[in-house]
Design an enzyme around this catalytic site. Structure first.
Site, PDB file in Angstrom:
ATOM      1  N   GLU A   1      -6.879 -10.763  54.481  1.00 54.63           N
ATOM      2  CA  GLU A   1      -7.868 -11.259  55.450  1.00 54.63           C
ATOM      3  C   GLU A   1      -8.626 -10.096  56.083  1.00 54.63           C
ATOM      4  O   GLU A   1      -9.844 -10.150  56.235  1.00 54.63           O
ATOM      5  CB  GLU A   1      -7.183 -12.095  56.547  1.00 54.63           C
TER       6      GLU A   1
ATOM      7  N   HIS B   1     -11.359  -8.648  54.038  1.00 55.58           N
ATOM      8  CA  HIS B   1     -12.655  -9.321  54.223  1.00 55.58           C
ATOM      9  C   HIS B   1     -13.426  -8.676  55.373  1.00 55.58           C
ATOM     10  O   HIS B   1     -14.620  -8.449  55.287  1.00 55.58           O
ATOM     11  CB  HIS B   1     -12.449 -10.806  54.549  1.00 55.58           C
TER      12      HIS B   1
ATOM     13  N   GLU C   1     -13.618 -12.329  47.308  1.00 60.28           N
ATOM     14  CA  GLU C   1     -12.159 -12.487  47.257  1.00 60.28           C
ATOM     15  C   GLU C   1     -11.520 -11.311  46.519  1.00 60.28           C
ATOM     16  O   GLU C   1     -10.511 -10.766  46.952  1.00 60.28           O
ATOM     17  CB  GLU C   1     -11.763 -13.802  46.585  1.00 60.28           C
TER      18      GLU C   1
HETATM   19 ZN    ZN Z   1      -9.900 -14.259  50.953  1.00 62.71          ZN
END
Ligand code: ZN
Length: 380
Positions: free
Chosen positions: A277, A280, A355
């Site tokens: 996370e 990101h 991702e």
């Molecule tokens: Zn992700």
């Protein structure tokens, strides 16, 4: 429009079918053989298949509803009905296009929610239940729906009124003001959501001091992530699925861990999930996505300004006398669907890229402790 909608549905069904065949495989993939056993794999595949079958049925029904709404002239009929309600049940100071549009939209949304209830019920209390993921009671499910409706009224009325007023009052260049308005609404929601909306549905509490808290703080420090608060959310009252996320303003963020994640995972695993996370964040994905969304919204509004007075658009969908702005916007979105499906393909490709990027950005920071780092250097 109907042809395109059906074509798109068929294409999506074909893609789901391809995926379904993958979900029918019985052999654990080579790369996962060291990680999961046969029983876990079988269960995971069965869950995937059940979800896919559910998606097939619910997709078919929502496709049928879409076709019915257009071919049975539901928009003009509902517009007339809600117009009659406005005259009958509301004081005269609420007359006019904006109140009428709000009642129309709310009724339409409510009807959609009601039509979706059996699917939502099945999803939670049959499908998720069967695989042991559902943790919520029917009572909680009902209160969630009621809260959701109340929130959509509380936010929808002022935002919807302002949206329509801007279009009606700012003339030909309305799309620019509309975009500025949409941007400020988004900023407002990003700020308000984690502070005021999440607590309506869940309880947040600070993460207790201990090895996990230290590990998360260390990860944040390594990444120079502006960690303000570290909280635990009671996701377990709805589902056994686990997650983690960050929210808040650019200079002061909070990390929220699901209690289910903490319960089921080792400290290192929680840190790994979080590292993804924060990957990101490190790569600026949230801001990038926000910028892409701005371009998208601006284009939609600018194109809409070309169609807003298009008589034939209204005529084709059963509006022969009136040209309500809200209807124009809804119809415009219907005919925009082909272009939108190409845009959403591009957005999906971008999301996929992000991702992978987040995954790659994360492992570098996945150092359990400074001691482990040095020992790794020594042995490696
Ligand atoms: Zn992700």
């Amino acid at each position: 429009m109907l042809g395109f909608s059906l074509g798109q549905y068929l294409l999506q069904s074909y893609l789901s079918f391809r995926q379904y065949k993958v979900l029918c495989r019985t052999k654990v993939p080579k790369t996962l053989q060291a990680e999961i056993d046969q029983t876990t794999f079988d269960k995971s595949q069965a869950y995937g298949r059940a979800k896919s079958q559910f998606g097939f049925v619910s997709g078919l029904v929502s496709q049928a509803i879409d076709v019915a709404v257009i071919s049975l002239d539901v928009y003009p009929k509902l517009w007339a009905i809600t117009g009659a309600w406005l005259i009958r049940y509301f004081p005269t100071r609420f007359s006019g296009e904006i109140p009428h549009s709000l009642i129309f939209i709310f009724t339409y949304g409510l009807a959609q929610t009601i039509l979706g209830l059996p699917f939502s019920y099945y999803n939670h209390f049959v499908l998720e239940e069967k695989f042991g993921f559902n943790k919520q009671t029917v009572q909680l499910w009902v209160t969630d729906i009621l809260k959701g409706q109340a929130l959509s009224l509380a936010f929808g009325v002022p935002i919807g009124s302002a949206f329509l007023a801007i279009i009606n009052k700012t003339g030909e260049k309305f799309f620019f003001y509309l975009w500025l308005f949409a941007l400020s609404v988004q900023m407002f929601i990003i700020t308000v959501y984690p502070i005021f909306i999440v607590p309506i549905f869940n309880k947040l509490s600070p993460l207790e001091p201990g090895p996990l808290k230290e590990a998360v703080e260390r990860l944040a420090q390594q990444l120079k992530f502006p960690l303000g608060e570290l909280q635990v959310i009671d996701g377990s009252k709805r589902s056994a699925h686990s997650n983690a996320y960050f929210a808040g303003l650019p200079w002061k963020k909070k990390i929220v861990l699901y209690d289910t994640l903490i319960e089921k995972s080792e400290k290192e695993e929680v840190v790994a999930v979080l590292a993804h996370e924060l990957g990101h964040w490190k790569m600026g994905h949230t801001s990038k996505q926000l910028i892409v969304a701005q371009f998208h919204i601006f284009t939609i509004f600018a194109l809409f300004s070309v169609f807003i007075n298009n008589r034939s658009l209204f005529n084709s969908f059963g509006f022969h006398y009136e040209q309500p702005t809200i209807i124009g916007f809804m119809l415009f979105n219907e005919i925009l669907a082909p272009a939108d499906s190409i845009i959403s393909l591009a957005v999906n490709a971008l999301t996929r890229k992000f991702e992978y990027e987040a995954g790659k950005a994360a492992p570098l920071q996945l150092l359990p402790s400074p001691q482990a780092t040095s020992s790794q250097y020594v042995t490696g």
